[in-house]
Motif scaffolding. Sequence first.
Motif, PDB file in Angstrom:
ATOM      1  N   ILE A 173      -0.656   3.240  -5.512  1.00  0.00           N
ATOM      2  CA  ILE A 173      -1.700   3.756  -4.612  1.00  0.00           C
ATOM      3  C   ILE A 173      -2.160   5.139  -5.084  1.00  0.00           C
ATOM      4  N   LEU A 174      -1.204   5.997  -5.480  1.00  0.00           N
ATOM      5  CA  LEU A 174      -1.557   7.340  -5.949  1.00  0.00           C
ATOM      6  C   LEU A 174      -2.395   7.313  -7.218  1.00  0.00           C
TER       7      LEU A 174
ATOM      8  N   ASN B 201      -6.261   1.617   1.086  1.00  0.00           N
ATOM      9  CA  ASN B 201      -5.067   2.271   1.611  1.00  0.00           C
ATOM     10  C   ASN B 201      -5.361   3.730   1.954  1.00  0.00           C
ATOM     11  N   LYS B 202      -4.687   4.223   2.971  1.00  0.00           N
ATOM     12  CA  LYS B 202      -4.858   5.601   3.408  1.00  0.00           C
ATOM     13  C   LYS B 202      -3.680   6.441   2.903  1.00  0.00           C
ATOM     14  N   ASN B 203      -3.865   7.754   2.869  1.00  0.00           N
ATOM     15  CA  ASN B 203      -2.791   8.648   2.432  1.00  0.00           C
ATOM     16  C   ASN B 203      -1.588   8.607   3.360  1.00  0.00           C
TER      17      ASN B 203
ATOM     18  N   CYS C 221       9.173   0.315  -2.523  1.00  0.00           N
ATOM     19  CA  CYS C 221       8.306   1.277  -1.826  1.00  0.00           C
ATOM     20  C   CYS C 221       7.782   2.349  -2.781  1.00  0.00           C
ATOM     21  N   LEU C 222       8.640   2.846  -3.666  1.00  0.00           N
ATOM     22  CA  LEU C 222       8.210   3.884  -4.605  1.00  0.00           C
ATOM     23  C   LEU C 222       7.158   3.367  -5.576  1.00  0.00           C
TER      24      LEU C 222
ATOM     25  N   LEU D 240       1.471   6.728   2.250  1.00  0.00           N
ATOM     26  CA  LEU D 240       2.376   7.350   1.291  1.00  0.00           C
ATOM     27  C   LEU D 240       3.528   8.086   1.974  1.00  0.00           C
ATOM     28  N   MET D 241       3.357   8.433   3.225  1.00  0.00           N
ATOM     29  CA  MET D 241       4.362   9.223   3.927  1.00  0.00           C
ATOM     30  C   MET D 241       5.320   8.384   4.762  1.00  0.00           C
TER      31      MET D 241
END
Length: 131
Positions: A101-102, A111-113, A94-95, A116-117
């Motif tokens: 993505i970042l 991908n949407k922000n 996951c990390l 990330l959460m």
Amino acid sequence: CPMSGRCLESAIIYKATVSSTDGEKFYIGATENSFKIRYAGHKESLAKRSKSTATNLSVYVWHLIDRSLEYSIKWDIVKQSSPYRCGLRSCDLCLTEKLIILNSDPSICINKNSDLMQKCRHSMKFKLVKC
């Protein structure tokens, strides 16, 4: 096999590049299982309108379909990672996905922000609530 014979690899970060007359965009995803199993889920969400909101990739592709645009998807493995192991505080899979993505260009990344959460979905199978 859409990955040139590498469909049975597991614990990978993959990239789906969507080419259309609108331009080229890409989606980053991760799977703990083999890519072949994950690809079957993507195929279903791209074929059935009822599953059109399953991933950001399917939302984007259905948006192209609604506009009657032709598209093609090319699949690649970005990185091999290690799956979550019981007792660890974090999931490398996951990390790594979040880091890729970042570091990607937000103007061409599907991908949407909110991706990330999200909490790690790979650690859930080790929770007592699953018993």
